[in-house]
Design a protein around this motif. Structure first.
Motif, mmCIF file in Angstrom:
data_model
loop_
_atom_site.group_PDB
_atom_site.id
_atom_site.type_symbol
_atom_site.label_atom_id
_atom_site.label_comp_id
_atom_site.label_asym_id
_atom_site.label_seq_id
_atom_site.Cartn_x
_atom_site.Cartn_y
_atom_site.Cartn_z
ATOM 1 N N GLN A 23 6.068 5.947 -21.621
ATOM 2 C CA GLN A 23 7.391 5.893 -20.676
ATOM 3 C C GLN A 23 7.956 7.188 -20.429
ATOM 4 O O GLN A 23 9.097 7.043 -19.877
ATOM 5 C CB GLN A 23 8.376 5.014 -22.002
ATOM 6 C CG GLN A 23 7.688 3.420 -21.933
ATOM 7 C CD GLN A 23 8.575 2.943 -22.972
ATOM 8 O OE1 GLN A 23 9.526 3.271 -23.613
ATOM 9 N NE2 GLN A 23 8.028 1.572 -23.322
ATOM 10 N N ILE A 24 7.529 8.145 -20.702
ATOM 11 C CA ILE A 24 7.919 9.488 -20.610
ATOM 12 C C ILE A 24 8.007 9.702 -18.945
ATOM 13 O O ILE A 24 6.975 9.946 -18.336
ATOM 14 C CB ILE A 24 7.271 10.699 -21.090
ATOM 15 C CG1 ILE A 24 7.452 10.749 -22.615
ATOM 16 C CG2 ILE A 24 7.928 12.039 -20.893
ATOM 17 C CD1 ILE A 24 6.627 11.738 -23.401
ATOM 18 N N HIS A 25 9.055 10.185 -18.434
ATOM 19 C CA HIS A 25 9.321 10.209 -16.913
ATOM 20 C C HIS A 25 10.005 11.362 -16.806
ATOM 21 O O HIS A 25 11.051 11.693 -17.706
ATOM 22 C CB HIS A 25 9.771 9.057 -16.266
ATOM 23 C CG HIS A 25 8.920 7.840 -16.296
ATOM 24 N ND1 HIS A 25 7.713 7.715 -15.584
ATOM 25 C CD2 HIS A 25 8.989 6.788 -16.895
ATOM 26 C CE1 HIS A 25 7.169 6.628 -15.643
ATOM 27 N NE2 HIS A 25 7.951 6.001 -16.576
ATOM 28 N N SER A 26 10.138 12.244 -15.862
ATOM 29 C CA SER A 26 10.932 13.474 -15.629
ATOM 30 C C SER A 26 11.773 13.016 -14.200
ATOM 31 O O SER A 26 11.395 12.614 -13.235
ATOM 32 C CB SER A 26 10.194 14.587 -15.160
ATOM 33 O OG SER A 26 10.743 15.611 -14.755
ATOM 34 N N GLU A 27 12.900 13.587 -14.261
ATOM 35 C CA GLU A 27 13.997 13.352 -13.241
ATOM 36 C C GLU A 27 13.518 14.077 -11.905
ATOM 37 O O GLU A 27 13.593 13.784 -10.886
ATOM 38 C CB GLU A 27 15.359 13.826 -13.755
ATOM 39 C CG GLU A 27 15.961 13.440 -14.810
ATOM 40 C CD GLU A 27 16.363 11.712 -14.412
ATOM 41 O OE1 GLU A 27 16.874 11.367 -13.474
ATOM 42 O OE2 GLU A 27 16.200 10.875 -15.283
ATOM 43 N N TYR A 28 12.758 15.192 -12.103
ATOM 44 C CA TYR A 28 12.274 16.046 -11.058
ATOM 45 C C TYR A 28 10.821 16.257 -11.316
ATOM 46 O O TYR A 28 10.502 16.479 -12.289
ATOM 47 C CB TYR A 28 13.174 17.205 -10.913
ATOM 48 C CG TYR A 28 13.314 18.143 -12.215
ATOM 49 C CD1 TYR A 28 12.381 19.103 -12.443
ATOM 50 C CD2 TYR A 28 14.429 17.933 -12.798
ATOM 51 C CE1 TYR A 28 12.640 20.008 -13.522
ATOM 52 C CE2 TYR A 28 14.666 18.569 -14.084
ATOM 53 C CZ TYR A 28 13.607 19.799 -14.376
ATOM 54 O OH TYR A 28 13.858 20.339 -15.450
ATOM 55 N N VAL A 33 1.229 16.701 -12.223
ATOM 56 C CA VAL A 33 1.078 15.537 -13.070
ATOM 57 C C VAL A 33 2.030 15.298 -13.805
ATOM 58 O O VAL A 33 2.165 13.794 -14.581
ATOM 59 C CB VAL A 33 -0.296 16.033 -13.963
ATOM 60 C CG1 VAL A 33 -1.688 15.847 -13.285
ATOM 61 C CG2 VAL A 33 -0.039 17.098 -15.087
ATOM 62 N N GLY A 34 3.165 15.773 -14.122
ATOM 63 C CA GLY A 34 4.186 15.650 -14.761
ATOM 64 C C GLY A 34 3.999 15.677 -16.117
ATOM 65 O O GLY A 34 3.166 16.358 -16.801
ATOM 66 N N PRO A 35 5.159 15.215 -17.031
ATOM 67 C CA PRO A 35 5.320 15.550 -18.339
ATOM 68 C C PRO A 35 4.433 14.569 -19.395
ATOM 69 O O PRO A 35 4.450 14.899 -20.647
ATOM 70 C CB PRO A 35 6.661 15.556 -18.666
ATOM 71 C CG PRO A 35 7.302 14.354 -17.975
ATOM 72 C CD PRO A 35 6.471 14.750 -16.616
ATOM 73 N N ARG A 36 3.749 13.588 -18.705
ATOM 74 C CA ARG A 36 3.340 12.574 -19.527
ATOM 75 C C ARG A 36 1.796 12.875 -20.140
ATOM 76 O O ARG A 36 1.436 12.286 -21.331
ATOM 77 C CB ARG A 36 3.099 11.250 -18.532
ATOM 78 C CG ARG A 36 2.583 10.211 -19.468
ATOM 79 C CD ARG A 36 2.597 8.831 -18.479
ATOM 80 N NE ARG A 36 3.704 8.430 -18.035
ATOM 81 C CZ ARG A 36 3.641 7.523 -16.757
ATOM 82 N NH1 ARG A 36 2.600 7.038 -16.308
ATOM 83 N NH2 ARG A 36 4.670 7.344 -16.229
#
Length: 143
Positions: A23-28, A33-36
């Motif tokens: 469920q980890i999502h980043s605002e930007y 790949v993002g923070p997940r």
């Protein structure tokens, strides 16, 4: 038997950790790949290790002496208090207290534990906050 109890509890915690990490999502978007992926990979490796502990042939377990178990309990309690008071006390003071107590658990004298705790709290805060640009809380007293 205690190996399997630990592995079963750890397996359940890892499954819960996977749900939280998913469920980890980043605002930007700051990387492709993002923070997940990093938390998912770490928790996934821990899950594999817990399954390996469940499937292996258990060794006979000798519990440590009562004094060691008491020290471990104190260490768990102080780590929980560190997590609880981290923002309120601030990183330098919380880390100083944590280091002092752990030093005392390993039979350090009070002056040695206090000095090493204070130096570690200040040096780590400076290294993270000033050199690495990782913002750490200073606590309610210094803000």
């Amino acid at each position: 038997m205690s190996d399997r109890i630990f592995a079963g509890i750890w397996l359940l915690l890892c499954i819960g950790g996977l749900f939280v990490a998913w469920q980890i999502h980043s605002e930007y978007s700051y990387e492709p790949v993002g923070p997940r992926p990093f938390p998912m990979a770490i928790v996934g490796l821990m899950l594999l290790c817990s399954v390996a502990l469940l499937l292996r042939h258990p060794d006979t377990v000798e519990w440590p002496p009562r004094r060691t178990l008491q020290r471990l309990l104190v260490m768990v309690i102080i780590l929980l208090m560190y997590a609880w008071g981290f923002e309120w006390l601030g990183f330098p003071i919380a880390t100083t207290i944590l280091t002092m107590v752990i030093g005392m658990l390993f039979n350090a004298t009070l002056p040695a534990a206090g000095l090493s705790g204070a130096v570690l709290g200040i040096v780590l805060w400076y290294a993270f906050d000033r050199l690495l640009d990782v913002t750490l809380p200073l606590g309610a007293w210094f803000n």
